[in-house]
Scaffold this active site. Structure first.
Site, PDB file in Angstrom:
ATOM      1  N   THR A  92      -3.450  -5.927   8.401  1.00 54.98           N
ATOM      2  CA  THR A  92      -3.687  -4.719   7.767  1.00 54.98           C
ATOM      3  C   THR A  92      -4.630  -4.669   6.963  1.00 54.98           C
ATOM      4  O   THR A  92      -4.784  -5.834   6.365  1.00 54.98           O
ATOM      5  CB  THR A  92      -2.094  -4.212   7.298  1.00 54.98           C
ATOM      6  OG1 THR A  92      -1.926  -4.877   6.125  1.00 54.98           O
ATOM      7  CG2 THR A  92      -1.117  -4.246   8.440  1.00 54.98           C
ATOM      8  N   ASP A  93      -5.066  -3.683   6.082  1.00 55.57           N
ATOM      9  CA  ASP A  93      -5.922  -3.496   5.107  1.00 55.57           C
ATOM     10  C   ASP A  93      -5.453  -4.297   3.787  1.00 55.57           C
ATOM     11  O   ASP A  93      -6.333  -4.928   3.153  1.00 55.57           O
ATOM     12  CB  ASP A  93      -6.120  -2.131   4.503  1.00 55.57           C
ATOM     13  CG  ASP A  93      -7.183  -1.276   5.640  1.00 55.57           C
ATOM     14  OD1 ASP A  93      -7.874  -2.118   6.581  1.00 55.57           O
ATOM     15  OD2 ASP A  93      -7.370  -0.062   5.809  1.00 55.57           O
ATOM     16  N   CYS A  94      -4.072  -3.993   3.667  1.00 55.86           N
ATOM     17  CA  CYS A  94      -3.467  -4.700   2.469  1.00 55.86           C
ATOM     18  C   CYS A  94      -3.121  -6.407   2.802  1.00 55.86           C
ATOM     19  O   CYS A  94      -2.791  -6.979   1.918  1.00 55.86           O
ATOM     20  CB  CYS A  94      -2.404  -4.020   1.652  1.00 55.86           C
ATOM     21  SG  CYS A  94      -1.189  -3.586   2.969  1.00 55.86           S
ATOM     22  N   TYR A  95      -2.938  -6.483   4.124  1.00 58.05           N
ATOM     23  CA  TYR A  95      -2.437  -7.795   4.447  1.00 58.05           C
ATOM     24  C   TYR A  95      -3.472  -8.289   5.639  1.00 58.05           C
ATOM     25  O   TYR A  95      -3.040  -8.245   6.699  1.00 58.05           O
ATOM     26  CB  TYR A  95      -1.005  -7.990   4.741  1.00 58.05           C
ATOM     27  CG  TYR A  95      -0.126  -7.538   3.989  1.00 58.05           C
ATOM     28  CD1 TYR A  95       0.175  -8.472   2.795  1.00 58.05           C
ATOM     29  CD2 TYR A  95       0.697  -6.388   3.632  1.00 58.05           C
ATOM     30  CE1 TYR A  95       1.142  -8.235   1.780  1.00 58.05           C
ATOM     31  CE2 TYR A  95       1.950  -6.298   2.903  1.00 58.05           C
ATOM     32  CZ  TYR A  95       1.699  -6.914   1.827  1.00 58.05           C
ATOM     33  OH  TYR A  95       2.854  -6.730   1.071  1.00 58.05           O
TER      34      TYR A  95
END
Length: 387
Positions: free
Chosen positions: A139-142
């Protein structure tokens, strides 16, 4: 319920002063028998219990920490044993009965596991490094999608032994009336009832010493795996309304406890991976629970002996797998420990799954900790249903 003669606070004050009288459950049997429950209630402050047995509903809730780039793991393996990763980014749960995906014995003999989640837990407690493998969808944050490295228990940000169902209050004695050997979680059972396998620690077992759960509840401090643990509620499959004998002892499997404790304070001596031939993997767990002697009723309960406890014999060759609750016999725990019982007129050799010797050692170790003032009792914050 009889009127309380002591409180837990008063008992703890005696422990702090070094004047408390602590007995193991085995020792309490003789005191109640010789002096009666009234004198025992006046003289004894705490009775320590213990059990060391395979407890299949056990596992480890762990957090393996982040390192850049960050990851939200959707699949996790420890020691090539699949974990449940449907939690937060780097949280996972390892069940003790989950087998390794590359177990060499299972490849040759399906269903005959050599290594599984319980063994991974023991390896970590022994300080061994195990392989941590993760997969993620990114994901964008992970953004990280894969992680593969070796970890030790010290490397894990947190590791809790979190057991949904431990310390069964009574359990089945397993026999096999069939014509072939069968492989069960109670161990291999020979045809024609040539062995009877049983579990629990009898007069040492925690829930036989507090059959109505007067003192054991949510928030009870316990000895777990060689460290400190807690009762966090009723275990799964908890049955609060079993048939009981005149001492309150259940005639069938009934009460269970849900337990937790910090693995980083535990010992591999008391948390061991188990391979059960032809069935799968498990984990033997050591549990010790102190019982405060608040009054005569608690003295009477903790004076329970192996001769007071009966356990149901069930046929795992036919009845059990088909959900038939037929009881073939109801021997005492004393008879089971003797090495032989009678079932329908047939003499049957008995085999324990629980170590009585190690269960007694747990009760003795807990007794010593309390006597030294290193372990105080706690008030249960909520009752567990018992009747």
């Amino acid at each position: 319920m009889s009127q309380a003669t002591k409180t837990i606070q008063e008992i703890n004050e005696r422990i702090r002063k070094g004047t408390a009288v602590i007995l193991t459950a085995e020792e309490m049997v003789d005191v109640v028998r010789a002096k009666g429950k009234s004198a025992a209630a006046r003289e004894v402050d705490v009775v320590t219990t213990g059990t060391f047995s395979p407890m299949c509903s056990s596992g480890m809730l762990f957090n393996f920490g982040q390192e850049p780039p960050l990851i939200k793991a959707s699949k996790v393996w420890l020691g090539n044993v699949p974990c449940h990763a449907g939690l937060a980014a780097v949280d996972a749960y390892l069940g003790c009965t989950e087998p390794s995906e590359d177990d060499p014995l299972n490849k040759v003999h399906p269903g005959r596991f050599l290594y599984g989640g319980g063994h991974v837990i023991e390896d970590l407690l022994r300080g061994k490094a195990v392989r941590l493998k993760c997969q993620a969808y990114g994901t964008d944050c992970y953004p990280r999608r894969e992680l593969d490295k070796s970890v030790t228990l010290a490397d894990l940000k947190s590791a809790e032994l979190l057991n949904p169902r431990n310390c069964y209050q009574s359990y089945n004695v397993a026999v096999n009336t069939g014509s072939r050997v069968i492989y069960t979680y109670m161990g291999p059972l020979k045809p024609g009832m040539r062995n009877a396998n049983y579990a629990t620690a009898g007069q040492l077992s925690p829930l036989f010493n507090d059959p109505f759960l007067r003192t054991i509840g949510m928030g009870t401090k316990i000895w777990l795996g060689g460290g400190t643990g807690w009762v966090i509620g009723a275990g799964t499959q908890h049955n609060p309304k079993p048939q009981r004998n005149e001492r309150g002892i259940p005639l069938t499997a009934s009460g269970t406890l849900m337990l937790k404790g910090d693995m980083k304070g535990m010992s591999a001596k008391w948390v061991r991976g188990v391979s059960i031939l032809g069935y799968g993997c498990s984990l033997s767990v050591g549990v010790g629970i102190p019982i405060p002697i608040l009054d005569e009723e608690m003295a009477w309960f903790t004076g329970v002996s192996d001769a007071d406890i009966t356990m149901p014999v069930r046929d795992y060759g036919h009845d059990y797998p088909n959900g038939v609750n037929n009881v073939l016999a109801q021997p005492t725990f004393e008879e089971l420990k003797s090495g032989e019982i009678a079932v329908n007129g047939q003499k049957v050799r008995t085999v324990p799954l629980t170590s009585y010797a190690l269960s007694l050692e747990i009760a003795q170790e807990l007794k010593a900790k309390i006597e030294k003032g290193e372990f105080l009792l706690t008030e249960a914050q909520d009752r567990i249903p018992s009747k």
